[in-house]
Design a protein around this motif. Structure first.
Motif, PDB file in Angstrom:
ATOM      1  N   ILE A 122     -46.096 -21.657-119.512  1.00  0.00           N
ATOM      2  CA  ILE A 122     -47.530 -21.694-119.177  1.00  0.00           C
ATOM      3  C   ILE A 122     -48.342 -20.909-120.207  1.00  0.00           C
ATOM      4  O   ILE A 122     -49.382 -21.360-120.691  1.00  0.00           O
TER       5      ILE A 122
ATOM      6  N   LYS B   3     -41.193 -20.246-116.063  1.00  0.00           N
ATOM      7  CA  LYS B   3     -42.505 -20.892-115.888  1.00  0.00           C
ATOM      8  C   LYS B   3     -43.559 -20.136-116.700  1.00  0.00           C
ATOM      9  O   LYS B   3     -44.396 -20.737-117.377  1.00  0.00           O
TER      10      LYS B   3
ATOM     11  N   VAL C 188     -59.559 -21.096-110.363  1.00  0.00           N
ATOM     12  CA  VAL C 188     -58.543 -20.054-110.204  1.00  0.00           C
ATOM     13  C   VAL C 188     -57.201 -20.734-109.949  1.00  0.00           C
ATOM     14  O   VAL C 188     -57.056 -21.511-109.005  1.00  0.00           O
ATOM     15  N   TYR C 189     -56.234 -20.470-110.823  1.00  0.00           N
ATOM     16  CA  TYR C 189     -54.960 -21.177-110.827  1.00  0.00           C
ATOM     17  C   TYR C 189     -53.821 -20.302-110.312  1.00  0.00           C
ATOM     18  O   TYR C 189     -53.793 -19.101-110.572  1.00  0.00           O
ATOM     19  N   ALA C 190     -52.870 -20.947-109.661  1.00  0.00           N
ATOM     20  CA  ALA C 190     -51.589 -20.302-109.378  1.00  0.00           C
ATOM     21  C   ALA C 190     -50.497 -21.137-110.044  1.00  0.00           C
ATOM     22  O   ALA C 190     -50.429 -22.352-109.843  1.00  0.00           O
ATOM     23  N   ASN C 191     -49.686 -20.489-110.864  1.00  0.00           N
ATOM     24  CA  ASN C 191     -48.521 -21.136-111.491  1.00  0.00           C
ATOM     25  C   ASN C 191     -48.861 -22.414-112.251  1.00  0.00           C
ATOM     26  O   ASN C 191     -48.206 -23.444-112.101  1.00  0.00           O
ATOM     27  N   SER C 192     -49.891 -22.319-113.058  1.00  0.00           N
ATOM     28  CA  SER C 192     -50.279 -23.471-113.875  1.00  0.00           C
ATOM     29  C   SER C 192     -51.030 -22.973-115.103  1.00  0.00           C
ATOM     30  O   SER C 192     -51.599 -21.886-115.110  1.00  0.00           O
ATOM     31  N   SER C 193     -51.032 -23.790-116.119  1.00  0.00           N
ATOM     32  CA  SER C 193     -51.811 -23.507-117.326  1.00  0.00           C
ATOM     33  C   SER C 193     -53.295 -23.680-117.033  1.00  0.00           C
ATOM     34  O   SER C 193     -53.693 -24.609-116.319  1.00  0.00           O
TER      35      SER C 193
END
Lengths: 413, 413
Positions: free
Chosen positions: B239, B235, B360-365
């Motif tokens: 990403i 991932k 604020v992102y988790a596990n994403s572009s």
């Protein structure tokens, strides 16, 4: 770089840690602070006396500077009440799932570090601290030099309680009351997220002119009440008296009566309770013509419009149609509180739609513009600008928001 | 007072009238404008050519300045789409009845007059106009001098349509692209409710330093992605590639990879797609040690952190624990978009809670930070400040609110 850069950075770093403390912990800190203020009443009064000794008793600021046992008890109660208000943080404002599976939430967060510049009112130090802590914000305070001993004593007690609870005490900073500190605060971009001036128009103007940090302007209320042709004059009489005389020194008090010319024959009766209450009146030439037998009424000059009197003074403007009233308000209003008194629903609707102010009233006294009255629980000021917060500002208005986006490896095509 | 005072007052007066126009009328004006742009394509291209003739073809701004038949069609479609968006005005945000019978409503209203300062991109003139009109706001535009012919032609068509529909055309003003006009706009307190700079960091800094009117800062994104010890490296690889190379010139593109030291042995593999895509990498000494065999990787200097590259460049920072990543982000982030790649839920939760950024992102572009992606319909910019609006700003973010209070003679005790 200036002498304050390091100090401000330390404040910002400490304020970051506030996001980790719980609502319950904040409530405990505020409860303990309230208790400590009551325990240390003698000490606060002693320090406050040092400030009072330096001020002339006739100074209008003397009363605002003075602490008493009763006032300290009142402040302590307010701090406890703030501790009991609903938590403004972590509220989910929006939520959506995108077609690619990304889960978005928009949630409230602290603004970060608030800068508050105020005059010689030591109670503000405690008010503002309790609101800042409850909303998870750090704070840089710049109080008036006349209250220096009082403010130092207060911040010392605040820091003592924060230490007891292992809170980041450095997130709450009291600056010395000098120009250099003020300048540093106004320019502390990247540290301070907003500056809120609390005090006179002169203070607010100075802050707006010199700040590089975003400012929320509070306070100045140039307030009108328009008595329409369709008005119920009994209601009008009571509302005008209340709006002008309830507390003439506050920002929501009436400054200018706009009277429809159809009521010129009733004007004398309409304002008679105001004259009895000792209100000095400045009437435009049309209104003056019907009122000139009263020695306490004089002819208005241009300066009497667009003035926030903050005292028992009132101007009167005569208009022939609603549009004229709307134009007068647009020209002179500070966009704080404006009112129409009318029974004609079309006039009411148009006034409410077209008048641009934080609070627009129909058939009511403007005295209700107030955080407690609006149900905000506590108030840091009444914003007269349109960005971010307008009108009474409570805890929610000391918050920003952020988007949280949870994914599982999503990339954009 | 300056030469622009009268002009600005006229703009403000005209903008007041916008509150009376209906959602349907606004839709018709925008539809007609889109049509007119297509009808007058030859004229716009001719005027645009005069601007292009004055610019060197090698200038990186040349492409942004250029209009084409296809681009005009695209702009027209966007204007039609804005016309179809939900009305942001008159939305009831809160409602309450006080114990004394006063009825309070908090409803959305236009901000008033927007000031927009931008560079040589004629499409911005039309974008911003359609958003301002749809949100009931007047507008003072200050475009780049390089686009002067294009902008004048565009505002002429806008005014033509406004006249056709008897809209207050004077509410939309294009300033000449000179210093005096810019200065007047930046100081137009009491007329302009907010200034939004759109363009380079230099422009934004200039506006912040010189404005007396409130400013919403947009744009600059110094973006980090933290690859935690618990990250799924497959991932992470996808990403990072997407966030860096999808559109390197936009604000949500990746600037700094923060890598947990546990993944140093995998770092070469993790970044190999980036190297293949031609990304130039500046690694801190720890990461450089494991990457130094690659000639396209060099040792980072202090300047490579806290830099918005807007190009195929990337810095790498190595950390031993999550706290170090959080500290690095707090120090260098522009609070635009930040991401964590982790499978450990505790790490994700802490990152989402503690990182202070618009998105604020988790596990994403981070490439998803964009008004259209977030469902705002159209976007005037991405705010990197915390007051008023944060992240993508759509129509709702161009509104303020006011309190309407309806009574029946209430006075305050």
């Amino acid at each position: 770089m200036n002498n304050y850069s390091q100090l401000f950075k330390r404040t910002k770093e400490a304020a970051r840690k506030l996001i980790r403390v719980s609502e319950d912990q904040i409530g405990e800190v505020l409860a303990r602070l309230a208790e400590l203020l009551e325990e240390k009443t003698w000490y606060l009064l002693e320090e406050n006396q040092k400030d009072l000794d330096r001020m002339d008793v006739d100074n209008p600021m003397y009363d605002r500077l003075a602490l008493t046992e009763q006032r300290i008890r009142g402040i302590a109660d307010e701090i406890r009440a703030v501790g009991q208000l609903p938590n403004p943080l972590g509220i989910r404002l929006e939520e959506k799932v995108l077609s690619n599976g990304l889960y978005l939430e928009k949630i409230t967060v602290p603004l970060g570090v608030l800068g508050v510049i105020y005059e010689a009112r030591p109670n503000v130090t405690l008010d503002v601290f309790s609101l800042a802590l409850k909303s998870g914000n750090g704070l840089i305070l710049k109080g008036g030099s006349d209250a220096e001993f009082s403010n130092r004593a207060i911040i010392q007690l605040i820091h003592q309680v924060l230490r007891e609870f292992e809170f980041p005490e450095q997130a709450f900073l009291l600056l010395p009351p000098d120009r250099e500190a003020t300048k540093a605060l106004l320019e502390a971009v990247d540290v301070v997220d907003v500056i809120i001036p609390r005090g006179s128009q002169g203070l607010i103007d100075f802050v707006r002119q010199n700040a590089k940090v975003p400012v929320i302007e509070t306070g100045a209320g140039i307030v009108h009440t328009y008595v329409d042709e369709s008005a119920d004059l009994e209601k009008a009489q009571a509302i005008l008296l209340n709006a002008k005389t309830r507390r003439p020194s506050v920002c929501n008090s009436l400054d200018c009566l706009i009277i429809h010319s159809a009521h010129l024959p009733n004007l004398e009766q309409l304002i008679s309770p105001l004259l009895e209450a000792g209100v000095e009146i400045f009437a435009d030439s049309v209104a003056f013509e019907v009122l000139k037998s009263h020695p306490e009424i004089s002819l208005a000059t241009a300066d009497h419009f667009g003035t926030e009197f903050l005292s028992l003074r009132l101007s009167i403007k005569t208009v022939k149609i609603l549009e004229e009233a709307l134009d007068h308000i647009s020209r002179y209003s500070s966009k704080h509180s404006e009112a129409v008194i009318a029974e004609n629903q079309g006039v009411i609707d148009r006034f409410l739609l077209e008048v641009d102010a934080a609070a627009v009233y129909a058939n009511s006294s403007t005295a209700f513009t107030d955080g407690a009255q609006f149900g905000l629980g506590a108030e840091i000021g009444i914003s007269t600008q349109k960005l971010h917060a307008r009108g009474p500002m409570g805890l929610r208005e000391l918050c920003s928001y952020k988007w949280l986006i949870r994914g599982n490896g999503q990339i954009r095509g």
